[in-house]
Every structure is written in C-alpha cells, then in structure tokens.
Scaffold this active site. Structure first.
Site, mmCIF file in Angstrom:
data_model
loop_
_atom_site.group_PDB
_atom_site.id
_atom_site.type_symbol
_atom_site.label_atom_id
_atom_site.label_comp_id
_atom_site.label_asym_id
_atom_site.label_seq_id
_atom_site.Cartn_x
_atom_site.Cartn_y
_atom_site.Cartn_z
ATOM 1 N N ASP A 124 19.805 48.912 -11.292
ATOM 2 C CA ASP A 124 19.654 49.029 -12.744
ATOM 3 C C ASP A 124 18.247 48.611 -13.150
ATOM 4 O O ASP A 124 17.571 47.852 -12.440
ATOM 5 C CB ASP A 124 20.695 48.181 -13.467
ATOM 6 C CG ASP A 124 20.580 46.696 -13.137
ATOM 7 O OD1 ASP A 124 20.598 46.364 -11.929
ATOM 8 O OD2 ASP A 124 20.475 45.882 -14.065
ATOM 9 N N GLU A 155 21.960 43.713 -12.784
ATOM 10 C CA GLU A 155 21.156 42.502 -12.672
ATOM 11 C C GLU A 155 20.369 42.219 -13.937
ATOM 12 O O GLU A 155 20.148 41.060 -14.301
ATOM 13 C CB GLU A 155 20.199 42.639 -11.475
ATOM 14 C CG GLU A 155 19.561 41.326 -11.022
ATOM 15 C CD GLU A 155 18.235 41.032 -11.716
ATOM 16 O OE1 GLU A 155 17.704 39.930 -11.494
ATOM 17 O OE2 GLU A 155 17.727 41.891 -12.480
#
Length: 469
Positions: free
Chosen positions: A89, A152
């Site tokens: 991400d 994250e």
C-alpha cells in the site's frame, strides 16, 4: 563458501526492474469507500498484494494469501523462521507531480513513482535477495518468510488480521527505512482534538479542510468563509502580503458572497514534520487575524497559536526528550471543520520516545488548550516505543553485513517513523536507503536511486543468508 552477491544481483537487474515497474503501476492507495469482502482496504491495496504474491508463485516459492489482507512468500526448512516484512500500500499521490505517479519513469538514474522508495522498491530488492538464495540452492537451517502487507500506511489492520491466522516469525527485519539499521522506533499515537462547531457574528467559517493521512504533513488546505462585503478586497490584499512573507502559495475565489481560499505548502512524512510546510496551520494562521467567533474562533486559534510551527509540542506542554531516543515530534495532520457538523477535529500525530506516556500526552493537551472547549480522544492502533539492543545477534549481524559491503562503520539509529520491524520483539528496520539519501517518501515526485536499489539487494541477500544459513 564465497558468493559474489554483487554479480548475482547484476545478472538479475533487468528482471528486478521490470517486476518493480509492474508493481509501481498498481495504484495501491487505501480507499475506504471502495471496501468489499474481497478488498478489505479497497481494490488498490488488494491488487498490489496479489501482484507481489504472483511473483512468488511464478518463481516457485510457497505462497499463501490470507484473505487479501496480507500474505507471504516462503521457502526453507527449520524450527525458526526469519521474517522479512514489506508493504504494497502507498499513501495518496497528492498534487505537485511532474509525471504520472503510477507510470514509473526512469530519469537521471532514478525511478520515479509513488511507492518507489516506500516501500515497493525496497520490497522488490529484498524479494530478489531471497530469490537469489533460492536459485543458488544454498543450505539453510531456518525458514525464510517474506510477509507482504497492504495497510501499513493506515491502521495496520492487515497485520492484525494476518497474525490472527499465522504464526509470528521468530526474528527479522523490514526493508522500509534506512541503513545502517533502525533498531529503535518511537511510540506513535494519534490524538484527536475536538472543538464544537459554531459561528457568531459577520465572519463565518463554512468549511476548513486539510490533510490526507495522519502520517503525512498536509501540503494543501482549503477554507470557505463568509465575510462582510466591504472586507473582501482587504482580505485579498492581505493574502497577497501573507504569501510574500511566508513559504506558501495561495489562491482566492469569490462566489455567492463566499470566499474560497486554497493554500499550498509542502507535504512530507509525518515522522519528519520539519521537512514539510504545514498548509493547515498556515491557513489557520492567516484566518486567525479576523473576527471569527465561538467554535470557529476556537478551532482557528488552537491551530494558529498552539499547533503552528510547534513541532516538538512545547506550547502543548507535551515536549519530551530521551537521551537515547531523542525528542518528541508532533504533526498536525488532518483538519476538518464543516458548518453543518457538530464537531470539528484536528488529528495530532505524535511520535514520542520512551520516558513519557499517552496519559501524560493527553494531560498536556488538557492543560494547554482545555480553555478552548476542547475534548481529546485517542485513535486506535497506538504503538508504544520499540527497541532491540545493539548487542542482539540480529542487530550485530546486520551491522556487520552493512560494514562489509560499504566499508563504512555501522551504528544504531532510532526514528520517529513506524515500520513493520516493530511487529517482532526481535525485529528491526534495515535499509533500503543509504546515509545521505534524499528523502522523498510521502512527497510529490517520490523516487529511488537505481544504484541504491541494486546495492540494497546485494546487502539483503548476504544478510538473509547469514541469518538463515
């Protein structure tokens, strides 16, 4: 056995780069409005995860997808498991790019794209290091597991879910920071400051928005205001003077007796607020000079007088410095005021060292800004300070590998950022940025030096082998 790790990486450079380009083309920003049962953080993070796992399947690793939250790529045998943690991400691309953030461009020895340095580039370097060890069929005494995350940059919900279903590796590292090593990380907490929404008098704050994520310094801010008609030209002239005197740019438009002010600063990683120019606090600073009242005045006054340029929390009475971990830093990251809502909020993302606590942080806010009718709440996913001693064999080995390949003396570092390294009691962050690098994480025109990409793969390969052989 002597292995020429540099030669092994050089033989795979083109393949590594092509895989990285594919990965960087995936717009893996979290989108909560597009969440589905098979895309827990939206389609982008899922697609980034699937793309990374597909490389492991192609290359003959054991691959597991844990319900599109996270997954892993694994090989080797043994009672212990070495974990490597990367994430697919990315933070929102934002404005200010010279190129399409999801069409990677190589220029002047750098690859430009969102995620190139945080964390797709470093993750790909670590994956190829693992791939080299597998292809050379080197003897191992431990399992090697590359854990691939997809949340994250937000709430780490991916790892919460993953570890509900999978065993935790015994030790390991995350290639999501810098060399020589990051063996300590400050605590990370987001505190929401709530103020009532209300307006009185001729000056009305209709809307105020700034920020994209708690871990980003807001690079833009927008406010919609209503003011006496005879003050419109005065405000326009004042804004020009404000821009001249401050490191920001701005525009102002007039429609239906309302002024819309857009202000541009500079985004940066929330762990390094001094690297950014906080558009939210600068806009509040400008508006605070005018005769807003009630809740609107409280909102603007807190931002302008207590948050603006107070990156260590001195005015908020939360400043703290630890001899080993350094000073607390504070980033006012998300601002939201809407005339039709009951409350306005400001998210304070605080990176704090050992020696202070969330209780003391909340008390400091209450003591310093309580008179503005504020309440303070804590966001989920609070992380306490983390430290692995430099004497630990994991840290000692990783520092030795760095020294062998660079000729530079290794040393411990403690950062304000939070990496997956803290998921393990014996977990650290290791690379992939080298001392002196230009930090473009969470900024426009993010890039990674190709030389650093390939050098880090060399170091990762040797390090993984020494830890798992």
């Amino acid at each position: 056995m002597t292995i020429d790790w540099k030669k092994e990486v050089e033989q795979r450079q083109d393949a590594l780069l092509e895989d990285l380009k594919e990965l960087l083309c995936v717009k893996s920003e979290r989108e909560d409005d597009k969440v589905t049962p098979d895309a827990p953080f939206g389609p982008g993070p899922r697609d980034g995860l699937l793309k990374m796992l597909s490389f492991g399947e192609r290359d003959g690793f054991t691959v597991k997808n844990v319900d599109n939250y996270a997954g892993h790529i694994e090989f080797g045998e043994g009672d212990e498991t070495l974990g490597i943690f990367g994430h697919m991400d990315v933070v929102p691309a934002g404005d200010g790019w010279d190129t399409d953030p999801y069409e990677p461009v190589i220029k002047d020895g750098k690859i430009y794209a969102r995620g190139s340095s945080d964390d797709k580039g470093p993750s790909m370097a670590a994956y190829y290091a693992m791939k080299i060890i597998k292809e050379l069929n080197l003897p191992l005494s431990k399992k090697i597991r590359f854990v691939v995350g997809s949340d994250e940059e937000s709430g780490w919900g991916d790892m919460d879910y993953y570890f509900e279903h999978e065993a935790r590796p015994d030790f390991g590292f995350s290639p999501d920071a810098e060399f020589p090593i990051i063996n300590g990380e400050k605590g990370n907490i987001s505190l929401l400051v709530h103020t009532p929404v209300s307006n009185e008098g001729e000056y009305q704050l209709i809307d105020f928005k700034s920020g994209l994520r708690p871990n980003m310094v807001p690079g833009t801010a927008t406010a919609v205001i209503e003011v006496p008609q005879d003050q419109v030209d005065t405000i326009k002239t004042a804004l020009e003077a404000f821009v001249e005197a401050n490191p920001v740019t701005a525009s102002i438009t007039e429609a239906a007796n309302q002024l819309t002010i857009e202000l541009v600063g500079k985004g940066a990683h929330g762990a390094h607020p001094s690297a950014g120019i906080n558009a939210g606090t600068y806009l509040a600073l400008f508006l605070n000079e005018y005769d807003f009242k009630a809740g609107a005045k409280n909102f603007l006054q807190v931002a302008a007088e207590y948050l603006h340029l107070d990156l260590e929390g001195e005015k908020l009475q939360i400043a703290y410095n630890d001899e080993k971990m350094g000073e607390l830093t504070m980033n006012a990251s998300l601002f939201s005021f809407e005339k039709d809502q009951k409350e306005a909020t400001v998210n304070l993302n605080i990176r704090y060292p050992q020696g202070t606590t969330e209780v003391e942080l909340k008390q400091g806010l209450a003591d310093s800004i309580g008179q503005f009718d504020v309440t303070v709440t804590e966001e989920p996913h609070h992380m306490t300070p983390h430290y692995v001693p430099v004497e630990d064999p994991l840290v000692a080995t990783l520092l030795a590998v760095y020294e062998d390949h660079t000729g530079e003396k290794g040393y411990e570092q403690i950062i304000g950022g939070g990496t997956y390294g803290r998921l393990l009691e014996r977990g650290v962050a290791y690379g992939a940025m080298f001392p002196g690098y230009t930090d473009t994480m969470h900024q426009a025109n993010e890039f990674m030096e190709l030389d650093d990409l390939f050098r880090s793969a060399v170091i990762f390969a040797d390090a993984i082998y020494r830890l798992a052989k």
